[in-house]
Design an enzyme around this catalytic site. Structure first.
Site: not given
Lengths: 340, 340, 340
Positions: A235-237, A194
């Site tokens: 969460g990511h993004n 990440q």
């Protein structure tokens, strides 16, 4: 201690009664007493103005009283919040950097800050004026912290996280931990590094023990004014639009885009890559698994239009009676053999 | 090492067999061995007393055995828990205040306490005898911590939190962070300062990474004996009654009142301002959005009487078959035109 | 900087085009630019190879291009993850033990480790080579930490926890707090001491603010390669099989056994003592309350076979229309008195 007149000027309101009335606290309608200001924003309260022990009352513009000094304002609840802040939020007083903190030499720290014992600030960090880092806070390499941010005890910022001005992060919250990204290779889970980070806009507040994961590439973004409650997972993004409010224990999966002024009620969740418009309301425990257009209200698992959801729910609740009715009516029909 | 007789005296039970039988450990039925005491509280166990390798067995009062030494008690599980504590809970030994901790001069700290390195204790704090503060604990201004409390690593108490005696807070738990209160002013969220605090009664235990928010005014209250599991969220202004048990990941919204001896199963939630009586059971993942009277069992989203909920659930599960049946029966009816 | 040929050798692939093509970064398809390698694992991407600004593209083995240098591999996503790691994961450089950390004398610490300020390591701890303990980490008495583990800021290990090699624990995660075990004695909750611990296998990664509770007896076990997301709760005595993936905010109650390669989607939960086979998929927000056999996909509350669940859900969604249809058809039937 303020006079009613001073408070009226602070919130742009009008005093009915003695403008020199002295106010020393702000209290709720039921428990307010002498020298207290209270709030009567709704009919159930302002119809009983004579009953409160409060010395003065904030009311909507068209509300009157026989004796009680009033503060008439356009938005009573907003005025109440602003006056409560006036009485209860202490101005920032910089205490400097505790000798029991660790701050890397290669940092840019403004002069007027408070850094408590047992704070760790890694190299390459920039901290603006008015920032408070409470004990146990960790600031990773290359982070930027804007003016007047408060990071409560045991908050963690991973490397390169960027906070705007006046961001408040409550205890135990973690910003920038790795997004949950793996590729399965015959059972074995291969980690996708990440490599991105998290960017948090001005005036964002995040409750205790929440998490905002760093992006795989680029940044996970919380826009200006976003408010997250406790135990929220982003969460990511993800991109969360301005002033969106996310209540406790909500989970937003990876790569979700959410517009402005949305509200997510407790325990609701959004599946990955979903796009949600502006002014959307997601009800308690709903599971959003496809895109939602602006101004919608959705509920259910999976989430659909809330009005339809309520209709369905009402019928589901009646199923036992409907079933009995149906059984009775079928029995009343002469049975016919299926002729095929 | 205790004799069976000593253990019987400890829990108010009766020894069947040699009272001098020596016991050195307590183990579960399946894995107990020589010199172990085990538990056979249910039929499936006490009908196989001869099969366990345990040296002695705790049983209900009317259970007998041919050879095995027994400890007959009224409440076998309670006796088991008490004897397990006897073997496994070490008495408190004060280690004093670590020179690596920070404790403000303006505090009242009892003589016999253990304060580990990297603990931060702010001014105006009172700490009673027998308290253990593990590393990374933060105690805010003006907090009170009663006798024999244990705060595990990285627990945070915000300012003015009050803990009774024997409170146990597991790691990462946050007590007293701001309640989630905002007033919307044309999109912008205006924060309502959370001026109250949290009061926690005697013998409360809270799992890891849970949160109890401070009240807007007054106190969020957990009464004596409340037990919260991990990741539990208690909103501002809540009152939780004595001995109520809240399982992992439950969310209680703001201003909820809950009675005594209730049980909230995992992932259940309660909407704000709801009142719940005593002895209420809320099943897994239920969403309580209106008041619940004492002695109820509720389930579903929104939660209703559990028996009705089970009936509905059973019908919902049969919907595909019921639908087929209905289609078949409708087809067997000669169609009539709607004459309107 | 690597050549395409070097990268092909790293992942066992084949270069189409100039093997000396220089690659300095890895980026997603949409944002890749000059000297970047990107990924086109699916048709929607590899049909547009000429459009990306990337210098080279990872593609499946049978995909070709007219001009663009390609790296053909059997598993494009796996190759992408491995190459991304190559560029982004820095090799471990031991920084030693900070003088601002507390490490008990009675510990076995390998030579090449990094222990940051404000870490607390209790007595009897064993730490292998390549371990990083970030600030605020707490390692309880008797813990064992295997090679190349990373414990991010403010992680807590309670006493006697055992971590295999290459375990990654993100910030705020708590391993080994007490399981939630009480026996009710006339309302009062008597604590069952949690005398066991937690054993975590090699290559396990756990997100931020998660909890794994210690066993009542023996160990709670996460097998090799298990991946937990943020805010996950694993109750006492659970056994989680190899490579099982548990998404954010999932709750696994006590004494649950889960097989290999399972996937638990967000907000799902499992009731205590349930056994779940291998390769099971549990959908978002599902509530598993009985055993599930291997290779099943389950959903719903309570969870059932996912295909049946979808059928039921479809019918539930049509209930308003079905109800109208049924009412119309019943009205069209000449009413008959029930003759009983």
């Amino acid at each position: 201690m303020y006079t009613l007149q001073q408070l009226a000027e602070h919130v742009g309101g009008r005093v009915i009664g003695d403008p020199q009335t002295e106010i020393s606290r702000v209290r709720p309608f039921e428990t307010a007493g002498s020298r207290d200001l209270t709030l009567a924003a709704e009919k159930q309260y302002y119809e009983h103005l004579e009953e409160t022990q409060a010395t003065a009352v904030i009311v909507p513009q068209d509300v009157h009283s026989t004796h009680k000094p009033l503060l008439q304002v356009e938005k009573p609840k907003v005025a109440f919040a602003r006056i409560l802040s006036l009485f209860n939020v202490e101005p920032f007083e910089p205490k400097g950097i505790s000798p029991l903190a660790f701050v890397d030499d290669d940092c840019q720290i403004a002069e007027k800050v408070t850094i408590y014992p047992f704070v760790y600030v890694a190299k390459g960090v920039t901290i603006a004026e008015g920032v408070t880092l409470f004990p146990g806070v960790h600031v990773g390499i290359g982070c930027t912290i804007g003016e007047r941010c408060s990071l409560y005890p045991n908050v963690t910022l991973y490397d390169n996280v960027c906070l705007g001005a006046r961001v408040v992060l409550h205890s135990g919250t973690v910003i920038g931990s790795d997004g949950f990204g793996y590729v399965s290779d015959g059972g074995e889970q291969i980690k996708i590094p990440q490599t991105g980070t998290v960017a948090i806009g001005d005036d964002v507040e995040i409750g205790a023990n929440s998490c905002v994961d760093r992006a795989t590439f680029g940044s996970t973004v919380l826009d200006r004014g976003v408010k997250l409650d406790n135990h929220v997972h982003i969460g990511h993004n993800c991109k969360i639009g301005e002033n969106t409010v996310v209540v406790a224990q909500v989970g937003i999966s990876g790569s979700v885009e959410i517009g402005k002024n949305c509200v997510f009620a407790g325990h609701s969740g959004v599946a990955d890559h979903v796009k949600i418009g502006d002014e959307v309301k997601v009800m308690m425990k709903s599971a959003v698994n496809k895109d939602v257009s602006s101004n919608s209200v959705v509920s259910g698992q999976p989430a659909i239009d809330h009005r339809k959801s309520l209709k369905i729910q009402a019928l589901v609740r009646r199923l036992p009676e409907l079933y009995e009715e149906w059984k009775d009516s079928s029995e009343s029909i002469p049975e016919r053999k299926n002729e095929e």
